[in-house]
Motif scaffolding. Structure first.
Motif, PDB file in Angstrom:
ATOM      1  N   LEU A 213       0.857  -1.186   0.000  1.00  9.86           N
ATOM      2  CA  LEU A 213       0.000   0.000   0.000  1.00  9.86           C
ATOM      3  C   LEU A 213       0.888   1.229   0.000  1.00  9.86           C
ATOM      4  O   LEU A 213       1.883   1.289   0.725  1.00  9.86           O
ATOM      5  CB  LEU A 213      -0.900   0.028   1.243  1.00  9.86           C
ATOM      6  CG  LEU A 213      -1.957  -1.057   1.396  1.00  9.86           C
ATOM      7  CD1 LEU A 213      -2.629  -0.944   2.761  1.00  9.86           C
ATOM      8  CD2 LEU A 213      -2.991  -0.987   0.289  1.00  9.86           C
ATOM      9  N   ARG A 214       0.529   2.194  -0.801  1.00 13.93           N
ATOM     10  CA  ARG A 214       1.252   3.470  -0.809  1.00 13.93           C
ATOM     11  C   ARG A 214       0.263   4.587  -0.472  1.00 13.93           C
ATOM     12  O   ARG A 214      -0.926   4.348  -0.277  1.00 13.93           O
ATOM     13  CB  ARG A 214       1.930   3.716  -2.157  1.00 13.93           C
ATOM     14  CG  ARG A 214       1.005   3.611  -3.359  1.00 13.93           C
ATOM     15  CD  ARG A 214       1.756   3.808  -4.673  1.00 13.93           C
ATOM     16  NE  ARG A 214       2.840   2.867  -4.851  1.00 13.93           N
ATOM     17  CZ  ARG A 214       2.682   1.608  -5.280  1.00 13.93           C
ATOM     18  NH1 ARG A 214       1.461   1.148  -5.540  1.00 13.93           N
ATOM     19  NH2 ARG A 214       3.710   0.806  -5.424  1.00 13.93           N
ATOM     20  N   ASP A 215       0.746   5.778  -0.396  1.00 15.32           N
ATOM     21  CA  ASP A 215      -0.096   6.948  -0.101  1.00 15.32           C
ATOM     22  C   ASP A 215      -0.842   6.800   1.215  1.00 15.32           C
ATOM     23  O   ASP A 215      -2.043   7.057   1.321  1.00 15.32           O
ATOM     24  CB  ASP A 215      -1.095   7.201  -1.242  1.00 15.32           C
ATOM     25  CG  ASP A 215      -0.400   7.476  -2.561  1.00 15.32           C
ATOM     26  OD1 ASP A 215       0.705   8.043  -2.534  1.00 15.32           O
ATOM     27  OD2 ASP A 215      -0.959   7.104  -3.615  1.00 15.32           O
ATOM     28  N   ARG A 216      -0.100   6.381   2.247  1.00 15.68           N
ATOM     29  CA  ARG A 216      -0.649   6.280   3.600  1.00 15.68           C
ATOM     30  C   ARG A 216      -0.215   7.500   4.416  1.00 15.68           C
ATOM     31  O   ARG A 216       0.856   8.057   4.198  1.00 15.68           O
ATOM     32  CB  ARG A 216      -0.151   5.011   4.301  1.00 15.68           C
ATOM     33  CG  ARG A 216      -0.513   3.726   3.601  1.00 15.68           C
ATOM     34  CD  ARG A 216      -1.988   3.432   3.714  1.00 15.68           C
ATOM     35  NE  ARG A 216      -2.678   3.521   2.438  1.00 15.68           N
ATOM     36  CZ  ARG A 216      -3.978   3.361   2.287  1.00 15.68           C
ATOM     37  NH1 ARG A 216      -4.756   3.130   3.321  1.00 15.68           N
ATOM     38  NH2 ARG A 216      -4.528   3.460   1.098  1.00 15.68           N
ATOM     39  N   TYR A 217      -1.050   7.877   5.362  1.00 15.70           N
ATOM     40  CA  TYR A 217      -0.756   9.046   6.190  1.00 15.70           C
ATOM     41  C   TYR A 217       0.019   8.617   7.437  1.00 15.70           C
ATOM     42  O   TYR A 217      -0.546   8.117   8.397  1.00 15.70           O
ATOM     43  CB  TYR A 217      -2.048   9.756   6.597  1.00 15.70           C
ATOM     44  CG  TYR A 217      -2.706  10.485   5.441  1.00 15.70           C
ATOM     45  CD1 TYR A 217      -2.495  11.843   5.245  1.00 15.70           C
ATOM     46  CD2 TYR A 217      -3.532   9.803   4.545  1.00 15.70           C
ATOM     47  CE1 TYR A 217      -3.097  12.515   4.188  1.00 15.70           C
ATOM     48  CE2 TYR A 217      -4.135  10.464   3.488  1.00 15.70           C
ATOM     49  CZ  TYR A 217      -3.908  11.819   3.310  1.00 15.70           C
ATOM     50  OH  TYR A 217      -4.501  12.476   2.255  1.00 15.70           O
ATOM     51  N   PHE A 218       1.338   8.788   7.387  1.00 18.00           N
ATOM     52  CA  PHE A 218       2.245   8.405   8.461  1.00 18.00           C
ATOM     53  C   PHE A 218       1.913   6.995   8.967  1.00 18.00           C
ATOM     54  O   PHE A 218       1.461   6.800  10.092  1.00 18.00           O
ATOM     55  CB  PHE A 218       2.213   9.409   9.619  1.00 18.00           C
ATOM     56  CG  PHE A 218       3.493   9.420  10.418  1.00 18.00           C
ATOM     57  CD1 PHE A 218       4.556  10.198  10.016  1.00 18.00           C
ATOM     58  CD2 PHE A 218       3.635   8.636  11.543  1.00 18.00           C
ATOM     59  CE1 PHE A 218       5.747  10.204  10.735  1.00 18.00           C
ATOM     60  CE2 PHE A 218       4.814   8.619  12.273  1.00 18.00           C
ATOM     61  CZ  PHE A 218       5.880   9.412  11.872  1.00 18.00           C
ATOM     62  N   SER A 219       2.126   6.016   8.097  1.00 17.94           N
ATOM     63  CA  SER A 219       1.871   4.620   8.454  1.00 17.94           C
ATOM     64  C   SER A 219       2.784   4.230   9.609  1.00 17.94           C
ATOM     65  O   SER A 219       3.998   4.384   9.542  1.00 17.94           O
ATOM     66  CB  SER A 219       2.107   3.717   7.244  1.00 17.94           C
ATOM     67  OG  SER A 219       3.325   4.043   6.598  1.00 17.94           O
ATOM     68  N   ASN A 220       2.193   3.711  10.666  1.00 17.08           N
ATOM     69  CA  ASN A 220       2.927   3.521  11.917  1.00 17.08           C
ATOM     70  C   ASN A 220       2.902   2.052  12.338  1.00 17.08           C
ATOM     71  O   ASN A 220       3.368   1.193  11.617  1.00 17.08           O
ATOM     72  CB  ASN A 220       2.329   4.452  12.982  1.00 17.08           C
ATOM     73  CG  ASN A 220       3.324   4.860  14.035  1.00 17.08           C
ATOM     74  OD1 ASN A 220       4.139   4.069  14.482  1.00 17.08           O
ATOM     75  ND2 ASN A 220       3.267   6.112  14.450  1.00 17.08           N
ATOM     76  N   GLY A 221       2.341   1.754  13.504  1.00 18.25           N
ATOM     77  CA  GLY A 221       2.377   0.388  14.024  1.00 18.25           C
ATOM     78  C   GLY A 221       1.694  -0.618  13.123  1.00 18.25           C
ATOM     79  O   GLY A 221       0.767  -0.293  12.385  1.00 18.25           O
ATOM     80  N   VAL A 222       2.167  -1.878  13.200  1.00 19.57           N
ATOM     81  CA  VAL A 222       1.577  -2.959  12.409  1.00 19.57           C
ATOM     82  C   VAL A 222       1.592  -4.240  13.235  1.00 19.57           C
ATOM     83  O   VAL A 222       2.542  -4.500  13.975  1.00 19.57           O
ATOM     84  CB  VAL A 222       2.331  -3.152  11.068  1.00 19.57           C
ATOM     85  CG1 VAL A 222       3.802  -3.489  11.291  1.00 19.57           C
ATOM     86  CG2 VAL A 222       1.663  -4.182  10.199  1.00 19.57           C
ATOM     87  N   SER A 223       0.522  -5.019  13.131  1.00 21.11           N
ATOM     88  CA  SER A 223       0.406  -6.262  13.885  1.00 21.11           C
ATOM     89  C   SER A 223      -0.255  -7.327  13.025  1.00 21.11           C
ATOM     90  O   SER A 223      -1.188  -7.027  12.273  1.00 21.11           O
ATOM     91  CB  SER A 223      -0.420  -6.030  15.161  1.00 21.11           C
ATOM     92  OG  SER A 223      -0.471  -7.201  15.955  1.00 21.11           O
ATOM     93  N   MET A 224       0.238  -8.560  13.127  1.00 19.46           N
ATOM     94  CA  MET A 224      -0.344  -9.677  12.394  1.00 19.46           C
ATOM     95  C   MET A 224      -1.554 -10.216  13.151  1.00 19.46           C
ATOM     96  O   MET A 224      -1.534 -10.348  14.379  1.00 19.46           O
ATOM     97  CB  MET A 224       0.704 -10.792  12.230  1.00 19.46           C
ATOM     98  CG  MET A 224       0.239 -11.996  11.431  1.00 19.46           C
ATOM     99  SD  MET A 224      -0.116 -11.619   9.700  1.00 19.46           S
ATOM    100  CE  MET A 224       1.510 -11.079   9.145  1.00 19.46           C
TER     101      MET A 224
END
Length: 371
Positions: A213-224
């Motif tokens: 994914l592109r064009d995200r607004y300050f993409s931060n935490g991620v969890s599976m």
């Protein structure tokens, strides 16, 4: 007459000249904030849970006091019982916490030479680190070997490698919060209000980096997700977390209109995600996000050494697997809480400001029903 002349001169130099200079700087500065999406300006109580602890510093214990310099993320290794965290001085540190916080042991493990943020565990004992300045790192052989996995995608270098999660097939999923601004200037990304963030994957077998994914607004935490079908990732200025379904390659909202600005998100292995929020929603934040010219003024002030990113009322939100809010732990006197993870009966929290990890006994200090 001389007094009158002095008053005019004083007014000219103390008020008129600064005003004219400000107008000049504002008009000719190239920083150009954009309007945020309309859904980011919606403030709803839907994400406020039924259970709240609004004084969660009360009863909190400090782990590794004075030995952990801004421990941003917290990752718990269940087999060893060790907590891993990355500090501003470049150290990935290991922490052994005991029933008495004063007995906790902190070990300087590996220094990345950068700024380690997100931490996850690989399938074969590796520690995967999202280093804000270095890129995605693999630390193996009990800390003796550090390898750069990737630091660019589609020819675009990462500027702020932020968070990472590992799927059970070994593929790594991670965020680059901004391809334009580095960690030292992250506030300008927030103020600019443009989508410079990306969600990506790295296959350690093929050594391939993909932009999911592109064009995200300050993409931060991620969890599976526990069923491994999707990721949940956060976009800080939008106060939103979304699902990315891996096989279908589609996105849907997980939770939005959060009571604060989300950073890291952690799954606790017991049916809940914990979303850390460095700041709650304040009047200044509301005005800034609604009016781009205010964000331009904030950026101008920052260029001359004035910090206008006022953060307060930080906390951690517990939600279920469907994004339904369960409990909120926050405190008006605290700020910069960047991670929260439940380990046993404790909630452990990391920070961009503190020199320790703090923990709260959830049995002694539970969130309670709102009146």
């Amino acid at each position: 007459m001389p007094v009158f002349f002095f008053s005019l001169r004083f007014l000219f130099f103390s008020a008129i000249i600064p005003l004219l200079a400000s107008i000049f700087l504002y008009r000719f500065d190239t920083f150009d904030p954009a309007p945020l999406p309309s859904d980011a300006l919606v403030y709803s109580t839907d994400s406020i849970p039924p259970l709240i602890n609004d004084r969660f510093l009360t009863g909190a214990e400090f782990i590794g006091a004075g030995l952990l310099n801004s421990p941003e993320d917290i990752a718990y290794h269940r087999d060893s019982g060790l907590i891993y965290t990355g500090c501003v001085d470049g150290w990935v540190k290991r922490v052994k916490a005991f029933e008495s916080a004063n007995d906790s042991v902190v070990e300087d493990w590996v220094n990345t030479g950068g700024r380690p943020l997100g931490i996850a565990f690989g399938l074969h004992g590796e520690v995967i680190v999202a280093d804000a300045y270095k890129g995605l790192l693999n630390i193996s052989d009990d800390g003796k070997k550090t390898e750069l996995l990737t630091d660019e995608a589609e020819g675009v270098k990462f500027k702020l490698t932020d968070a990472v999660a590992v799927r059970d097939n070994g593929i790594l999923y991670f965020t680059d919060a901004s391809y334009k601004y580095n960690l030292h200037h992250f506030a300008f990304d927030i103020w600019e209000g443009k989508p410079h963030g990306r969600l990506m994957s790295f296959d350690p077998i093929t050594r391939t980096t993909r932009v999911l994914l592109r064009d995200r607004y300050f993409s931060n935490g991620v969890s599976m997700s526990p069923d491994q079908t999707h990721l949940v990732f956060c976009e800080t200025p939008l106060r939103r977390c979304s699902k990315y379904y891996i096989n279908e390659e589609r996105v849907e909202v997980f939770i939005q209109s959060l009571p604060g600005y989300p950073d890291n998100i952690r799954y606790d292995g017991d049916g809940h995600y914990w979303i850390a929020m460095p700041s709650g929603v304040t009047t200044l934040w509301k005005l800034s996000f609604r009016y781009p010219f205010i964000r331009k003024l904030q950026a101008l002030a920052a260029k001359y050494g004035f910090d206008t990113m006022i953060m307060e009322n930080a906390g951690v939100l517990q939600v279920d697997l469907d994004g339904k809010p369960i409990a909120l732990y926050h405190d008006p006197k605290h700020s910069h809480v960047t991670s929260g993870v439940k380990i046993g009966k404790y909630l452990y929290c990391g920070s961009l400001l503190d020199s320790h990890i703090f923990r709260l006994d959830l049995l002694k200090y539970p969130a309670q029903n709102r009146l």
